[in-house]
Design a protein around this motif. Structure first.
Motif, PDB file in Angstrom:
ATOM      1  N   SER A 154      61.072  81.859   1.372  1.00  0.00           N
ATOM      2  CA  SER A 154      59.863  82.325   1.593  1.00  0.00           C
ATOM      3  C   SER A 154      60.004  83.559   2.512  1.00  0.00           C
ATOM      4  CB  SER A 154      59.071  81.127   2.712  1.00  0.00           C
ATOM      5  OG  SER A 154      58.992  79.842   1.946  1.00  0.00           O
ATOM      6  N   GLU A 155      60.941  83.586   3.285  1.00  0.00           N
ATOM      7  CA  GLU A 155      61.162  84.885   4.144  1.00  0.00           C
ATOM      8  C   GLU A 155      61.641  86.143   3.170  1.00  0.00           C
ATOM      9  OE1 GLU A 155      64.974  86.805   6.906  1.00  0.00           O
ATOM     10  OE2 GLU A 155      64.801  84.586   6.639  1.00  0.00           O
ATOM     11  N   LEU A 156      62.661  85.859   2.172  1.00  0.00           N
ATOM     12  CA  LEU A 156      62.970  86.830   1.158  1.00  0.00           C
ATOM     13  C   LEU A 156      61.692  87.187   0.230  1.00  0.00           C
ATOM     14  CD1 LEU A 156      66.289  86.026  -0.355  1.00  0.00           C
ATOM     15  CD2 LEU A 156      65.906  87.779   1.344  1.00  0.00           C
ATOM     16  N   LEU A 157      60.959  86.509  -0.041  1.00  0.00           N
ATOM     17  CA  LEU A 157      59.735  86.643  -0.600  1.00  0.00           C
ATOM     18  C   LEU A 157      58.808  87.742   0.048  1.00  0.00           C
ATOM     19  CD1 LEU A 157      58.900  83.490  -2.617  1.00  0.00           C
ATOM     20  CD2 LEU A 157      59.629  85.565  -3.592  1.00  0.00           C
ATOM     21  N   ALA A 158      58.560  87.219   1.389  1.00  0.00           N
ATOM     22  CA  ALA A 158      57.686  88.094   2.381  1.00  0.00           C
ATOM     23  C   ALA A 158      58.267  89.260   2.516  1.00  0.00           C
ATOM     24  CB  ALA A 158      57.570  87.154   3.833  1.00  0.00           C
TER      25      ALA A 158
END
Length: 247
Positions: A154-158
């Protein structure tokens, strides 16, 4: 798929350094997606294998408990048979007393056999319990790492979305660089400047025409004044002879 291979994969995944894997990956997002799939699949396999291992442990524990209980029961039977033999022997019934002593010996043999089986099972139970505890711990660690992976994803996608937005903004800013004559804003400004120049030219032409008209008016005014003065001269010259005659 053997339990040993499942346990080996649990150990491998538990020891895996996720950050190191992501740092060395060409595409961290794809790596995370693959790790999420691996952890999810292996957690399901591990849960099944651990459930089977726990089931085997519970069977061992149940058998051990039954052996312990059997040993106790055979001990009680041996004691009862021995007492019966003593009672019979005290009354002079040696034959029946010997029979009960024989029964007591059989009961003691079975007690010893049950105790031996219970004792043999104890190290197996201890080892199996240790294995189950380690597997449960490893499984919980895998579940924790899976949640870390999902959070990391989720962090990478954000971050990817932010980077994409920043790139779009930079591209947009570059496309409207006021110092670049080839940019859309530069071309638009040039068009406005040409329109302003044309409007200024028209204004100058209009101003020139007005000036000419005023100059014509001034010329006409001069002519009118000349005519007026000529008329005054003529009137003055006519008046003087008359004045002379009258005098």
């Amino acid at each position: 798929m053997t339990k040993q291979s499942v346990f080996g994969r649990i150990s491998t995944l538990v020891k895996a350094n996720i950050n190191s894997l992501l740092d060395s990956a060409e595409d961290p997002q794809k790596m995370i997606d693959q790790l999420v799939r691996d952890y999810t699949n292996n957690i399901a396999d591990a849960e099944s294998a651990i459930a089977e291992t726990i089931g085997n442990l519970r069977l061992l524990e149940r058998d051990h408990q039954e052996d312990v209980q059997a040993a106790a029961e055979w001990g009680n039977k041996a004691l009862a048979a021995s007492r019966k033999a003593d009672d019979l022997r005290s009354t002079g019934n040696a034959v029946d007393a010997d029979k009960f002593d024989s029964l007591a010996k059989i009961a003691l043999q079975r007690q010893i056999s049950s105790e031996r089986e219970a004792k043999t099972a104890e190290p197996q139970i201890a080892a199996q319990t240790e294995v189950v505890d380690k597997l449960k711990s490893g499984l919980n660690t895998m579940k924790d790492k899976l949640e870390q992976l999902k959070a990391k994803r989720s962090e990478l996608l954000a971050r990817a979305k932010v980077a994409e937005a920043q790139t779009k903004v930079q591209d947009a800013v570059s496309s409207i660089n006021v110092l670049d004559p080839t940019s859309e804003l530069g071309r638009f400004e040039d068009k406005i400047r040409r329109q302003e120049a044309i409007a200024q030219g028209k204004a100058e032409i209009a101003a020139s025409s007005i000036d000419a008209q005023f100059e014509s008016l001034e010329d006409l005014g001069e002519l009118t004044e000349v005519e007026a003065r000529l008329a005054e001269l003529k009137a003055g010259s006519t008046a003087k002879p008359q004045e002379a005659l009258e005098g």
